[in-house]
Each structure stands twice: as structure tokens, then as C-alpha cells.
Motif scaffolding. Structure first.
Motif, mmCIF file in Angstrom:
data_model
loop_
_atom_site.group_PDB
_atom_site.id
_atom_site.type_symbol
_atom_site.label_atom_id
_atom_site.label_comp_id
_atom_site.label_asym_id
_atom_site.label_seq_id
_atom_site.Cartn_x
_atom_site.Cartn_y
_atom_site.Cartn_z
ATOM 1 N N UNK A 177 13.570 -9.618 0.348
ATOM 2 C CA UNK A 177 13.566 -9.343 -0.913
ATOM 3 C C UNK A 177 14.189 -7.926 -1.291
ATOM 4 N N UNK A 178 14.041 -6.946 -0.667
ATOM 5 C CA UNK A 178 14.456 -5.568 -0.795
ATOM 6 C C UNK A 178 15.600 -5.342 -0.157
ATOM 7 N N UNK A 179 16.353 -5.992 0.843
ATOM 8 C CA UNK A 179 17.333 -5.693 1.470
ATOM 9 C C UNK A 179 18.596 -5.647 0.649
ATOM 10 N N UNK A 180 18.701 -6.402 -0.359
ATOM 11 C CA UNK A 180 19.815 -6.426 -1.134
ATOM 12 C C UNK A 180 20.061 -4.955 -2.001
ATOM 13 N N UNK A 181 18.913 -4.240 -2.286
ATOM 14 C CA UNK A 181 18.786 -2.910 -2.706
ATOM 15 C C UNK A 181 19.601 -1.928 -1.734
ATOM 16 N N UNK A 194 13.766 -0.562 7.517
ATOM 17 C CA UNK A 194 13.403 -1.526 6.162
ATOM 18 C C UNK A 194 12.652 -2.545 6.475
ATOM 19 N N UNK A 195 13.259 -3.326 7.666
ATOM 20 C CA UNK A 195 12.644 -4.554 8.077
ATOM 21 C C UNK A 195 11.382 -4.129 8.864
ATOM 22 N N UNK A 196 11.343 -3.190 9.583
ATOM 23 C CA UNK A 196 9.975 -2.874 10.312
ATOM 24 C C UNK A 196 8.828 -2.384 9.118
ATOM 25 N N UNK A 197 9.141 -1.617 8.015
ATOM 26 C CA UNK A 197 8.381 -1.389 7.030
ATOM 27 C C UNK A 197 7.798 -2.503 6.116
ATOM 28 N N UNK A 244 15.459 2.860 2.527
ATOM 29 C CA UNK A 244 16.133 2.708 1.529
ATOM 30 C C UNK A 244 17.072 4.024 1.209
ATOM 31 N N UNK A 245 16.522 5.191 1.295
ATOM 32 C CA UNK A 245 17.202 6.551 0.723
ATOM 33 C C UNK A 245 18.027 6.710 2.256
ATOM 34 N N UNK A 246 17.555 6.237 3.374
ATOM 35 C CA UNK A 246 18.395 6.477 4.678
ATOM 36 C C UNK A 246 19.509 5.435 4.977
ATOM 37 N N UNK A 304 0.902 -1.267 -0.132
ATOM 38 C CA UNK A 304 -0.059 -0.235 -0.030
ATOM 39 C C UNK A 304 0.858 1.149 -0.041
ATOM 40 N N UNK A 305 0.467 2.313 -0.237
ATOM 41 C CA UNK A 305 0.932 3.565 -0.379
ATOM 42 C C UNK A 305 1.758 4.081 0.557
ATOM 43 N N UNK A 306 1.473 3.848 2.009
ATOM 44 C CA UNK A 306 1.939 4.047 3.162
ATOM 45 C C UNK A 306 3.138 3.252 3.382
ATOM 46 N N UNK A 307 2.932 2.137 3.167
ATOM 47 C CA UNK A 307 3.968 0.882 3.427
ATOM 48 C C UNK A 307 5.256 1.237 2.271
ATOM 49 N N UNK A 308 4.782 1.625 1.034
ATOM 50 C CA UNK A 308 5.732 1.921 0.010
ATOM 51 C C UNK A 308 6.512 3.004 0.322
ATOM 52 N N UNK A 309 6.023 4.157 0.852
ATOM 53 C CA UNK A 309 6.381 5.462 1.179
ATOM 54 C C UNK A 309 7.753 5.197 2.304
ATOM 55 N N UNK A 310 7.082 4.409 3.406
ATOM 56 C CA UNK A 310 8.184 3.862 4.239
ATOM 57 C C UNK A 310 9.525 3.215 3.735
ATOM 58 N N UNK A 311 9.088 2.219 2.848
ATOM 59 C CA UNK A 311 10.104 1.501 2.473
ATOM 60 C C UNK A 311 11.142 2.435 1.649
ATOM 61 N N UNK A 312 10.706 3.226 0.849
ATOM 62 C CA UNK A 312 11.347 4.214 0.016
ATOM 63 C C UNK A 312 12.298 5.180 1.093
ATOM 64 N N UNK A 313 11.776 5.495 2.112
ATOM 65 C CA UNK A 313 12.576 6.421 3.187
ATOM 66 C C UNK A 313 13.559 5.624 3.806
#
Length: 378
Positions: free
Chosen positions: A210-214, A200-203, A192-194, A181-190
Motif C-alpha cells: 500500500x505504501x510503496x507507490x508513495x 520499507x518492505x522490512x518495516x 520513504x525519506x531515503x 505503532x510509533x517505532x514502525x511508523x518512524x521506520x516507514x518514514x525513514x
């Protein structure tokens, strides 16, 4: 009456360019433009000031906080001083050059003015040199733009340069593929940016693995690229990574003297980029030399380009050799001075007779003097 110090004071972030720095900056800019012209990019010159409604239309709205505004006394409409040239070139392409064949290749050089500087770039006025490739949204277009950015720096002799490639739309695409969902996607992006693994694990929960390698796969393209291609991401994300790695490999092969790195998930500072993007650096130089990539101009045409910040590029270059100035005494025939300029000298003609030509040459900053047809060092 104002004192000398008061008259010489300029607003923060603005400066006078003095000899020989002003001439050196102009010369470097022209060399960069000559490199771009050699690849078919034709120069345009947008105005310094435009109507606010035009300058800040579409993607330009994101530059509104950095734009100085003033009232046009003729039309009584608000105008803005450009904080960036890229979107002006896009406007020219969509209007004045709407009938020109695509892809359209344009280059530019000019001054921009911004409301505020940043910690890494405190300058508020500086020169931009760049290009725009308009009407193509292909991997080949991304390769041409990124390669030319690296090649231009190499051609003017910038040592220890690097280009860091990213895909700002990668993370949103992966999140869509994972149906976050949008809120989760925004938290994931933040996260990864930081580069925050815990956030990332919490979000992302079960998708964090799957996302951690990025988050951790960032570094030299030769090492990181093959690993990125092996990631088990949604199809759209895999396609984006394939394009990103292909661009990085092409730049490495075309410009072997530049360090090529990848940080696939980087998005900060690329608010209106829509594809493969990059930042240019040089070791030991404050801030970035430039940035570029595919972007949304607010129009209907796909575009890609880059902008170099000329003041930062100058800081990355070795100091130029001092120009040779030759003092020529008052009364020397003009033909004699012209002959010396033909030999590469810059001549400084005396305006009145002096008793000591050597002393006068030294006073005026000349390295040599012409005496009885002979050139002598002072």
C-alpha cells in the motif's frame, strides 16, 4: 600591525558584496517585494537581534543550534541573532498586529546569520525575501502562497525554474490510519525519506504494498498527480493528496513557465511544516532558491508562507546590463549634470580640473564623457 590580507579576511561563510553585485542584489530584492506588494502583502521589518527566550520560543526552538548568542549589556539578558525571519513575522502577527483583520498578509526582506552553513549552502549570512499568510488554513491559502512563489520568480526572469511540492504530514497520517505503532511508523518514514524499497518492505510488512507507490510516484505533477489520486490510502491520506494535487494543478495553470513536480512523501528539511509545502529550484544553480508551505509557528494561528534565498536567486538570473556612467568635468554647471541624470545617466563629477577628460573618465570606470555639451564614448 595587521597586514592588508589579514584585515580583509572574513570568517568562513561571510563575504563582502562589492559593486555592482551589492546594488544588483538590492534591486532584485525590491522587485520581489514589489511583486508581493501587488498582491496585498505589506512589508514588516523585524529586528536583527531579539531576546533569546522570545526568538527561540515554540517552533523557534528547532533553530537553536543555528543561533548566535550574545549578552545584552543593558538588560543583562541573553539575546540571539536571527537565523530565520519567518518566526519573527509570526511573533509580530500574534502581538503587535493581534487586532489586525485576518487573513493577515505580510512580507519582509532582511539579513540572517547562522552558526553553520551546509554543503549546498555554505553561506552563513544571506538575505531572505518572503511572505507570510497568517490566519488561514485552507486549500485556497496554500494555492495563493505556492502560486505567488512561482510567480515572483517568473516575474523577475528566473529561467528554468521549478517548484517541487510535498506533504510532510502525509506519511504520519497514513501510518495512523494503518494503526502502525510509533517505532514502525518512524521506520516507514525513514525508508520513504531515503527512497529505500527494501527498508520499507522490512518495516511495513503486509502494508508495504500500500505504501510503496508513495516511494516511486515522484515527478512532473501532470503525470504523477492523477496516479496519486487513485491510491487506496486511509481517508486522511486521500484528503491530503487531494489538496496537494489541487495546489500543483493551480500553480501549473497560473504560472505555465515553471516546472511543477510532486514528491508527496518528502519530509526532510520540513521539520515544522504542517501541510502542503514546497521547494524552489532552478536548473544549473547550486542548492535551492527557497522553500515554503503551511507551518506551525508555535502560536494558535494557522500560517503559510515562503522564503527566497536572495543569493541563490541572483545566481539563477542572467547578469544585469552594465550601468551607464558619464564623466562630467570639474566646473560643469550642476544643471547640466542634472539634465543628464534625467536622461538615465549616472554622472560622475570631477573634483578638480584635469588635462585629459577622456583619460580621467576611463580611469574612473566611466563609459562616456561629456565634452562641450556632447556625450562621447571613451
Amino acid at each position: 600591525m595587521e597586514s592588508y590580507a589579514q584585515r580583509g579576511l572574513l570568517p568562513a561563510g561571510l563575504r563582502d558584496a562589492l559593486p555592482p553585485a551589492a546594488e544588483w542584489e538590492a534591486a532584485v530584492g525590491e522587485r520581489l517585494l514589489a511583486c508581493l506588494a501587488g498582491h496585498g502583502y505589506q512589508r514588516v521589518k523585524p529586528p536583527l537581534v531579539e531576546f533569546e527566550a522570545t526568538l527561540l520560543a515554540g517552533a523557534g526552538a528547532k533553530l537553536a543550534p543555528q543561533t548566535f548568542r550574545l549578552m545584552d549589556p543593558v538588560s543583562q539578558r541573553m539575546m540571539g541573532v536571527r537565523p530565520d525571519i519567518t518566526l519573527q513575522v509570526a511573533r509580530i502577527a500574534e502581538t503587535r498586529l493581534a487586532d489586525a483583520p485576518r487573513p493577515l498578509r505580510l512580507s519582509y526582506m532582511g539579513q540572517v546569520l547562522r552558526v553553520k552553513g551546509t554543503q549546498l549552502r555554505p553561506e552563513r549570512q544571506f538575505a531572505q525575501v518572503g511572505l507570510e499568510l497568517i490566519g488561514a488554513a485552507t486549500r485556497a491559502a496554500d494555492i495563493e502562497v505556492a502560486t505567488l512563489a512561482a510567480e515572483a520568480l517568473a516575474e523577475i526572469g528566473v529561467p528554468n525554474a521549478s517548484i517541487d511540492l510535498c506533504e510532510p504530514t502525509l506519511v504520519p497520517a497514513v501510518c495512523r490510519g494503518l494503526k502502525l505503532d510509533d517505532a514502525t511508523a518512524e521506520a516507514v518514514r525513514a525508508a520513504l525519506d531515503q527512497k529505500d524499497a527494501a527498508a520499507l518492505k522490512a518495516a511495513a510488512g503486509k502494508d508495504a504494498k500500500l505504501l510503496e507507490p508513495l516511494l516511486r510516484l515522484a515527478g512532473p505533477a501532470a503525470e504523477v498527480g492523477p496516479k496519486l489520486l487513485q491510491l487506496d490510502l486511509p481517508a486522511e491520506g486521500r484528503t491530503m493528496l487531494a489538496d496537494l494535487v489541487a495546489v500543483a494543478d493551480a500553480v501549473r495553470k497560473a504560472v505555465p513557465g515553471i516546472l511543477v513536480t510532486i514528491d508527496a512523501a518528502e519530509a526532510r528539511g520540513f521539520e515544522y511544516q504542517t501541510g502542503v509545502s514546497f521547494t524552489l529550484f532552478a536548473r544549473g544553480v547550486r542548492g535551492e532558491l527557497g522553500r515554503g508551505g503551511r507551518y506551525d509557528s508555535g502560536g494558535v494561528e494557522p500560517s503559510s508562507g515562503f522564503t527566497l534565498y536572495l543569493d541563490s536567486v541572483i545566481r539563477a538570473l542572467p547578469a544585469p546590463a552594465a550601468a551607464r556612467h558619464l564623466y562630467i568635468s570639474h566646473g560643469t554647471p550642476r544643471a547640466a549634470a542634472k539634465a543628464q541624470r534625467g536622461e538615465g545617466w549616472r554622472t560622475v563629477q570631477g573634483l578638480e580640473p584635469v588635462a585629459d577628460g577622456r583619460a580621467e573618465a576611463k580611469r574612473l570606470g566611466c563609459s562616456h564623457v561629456l565634452i562641450d555639451g556632447r556625450i562621447e564614448e571613451v
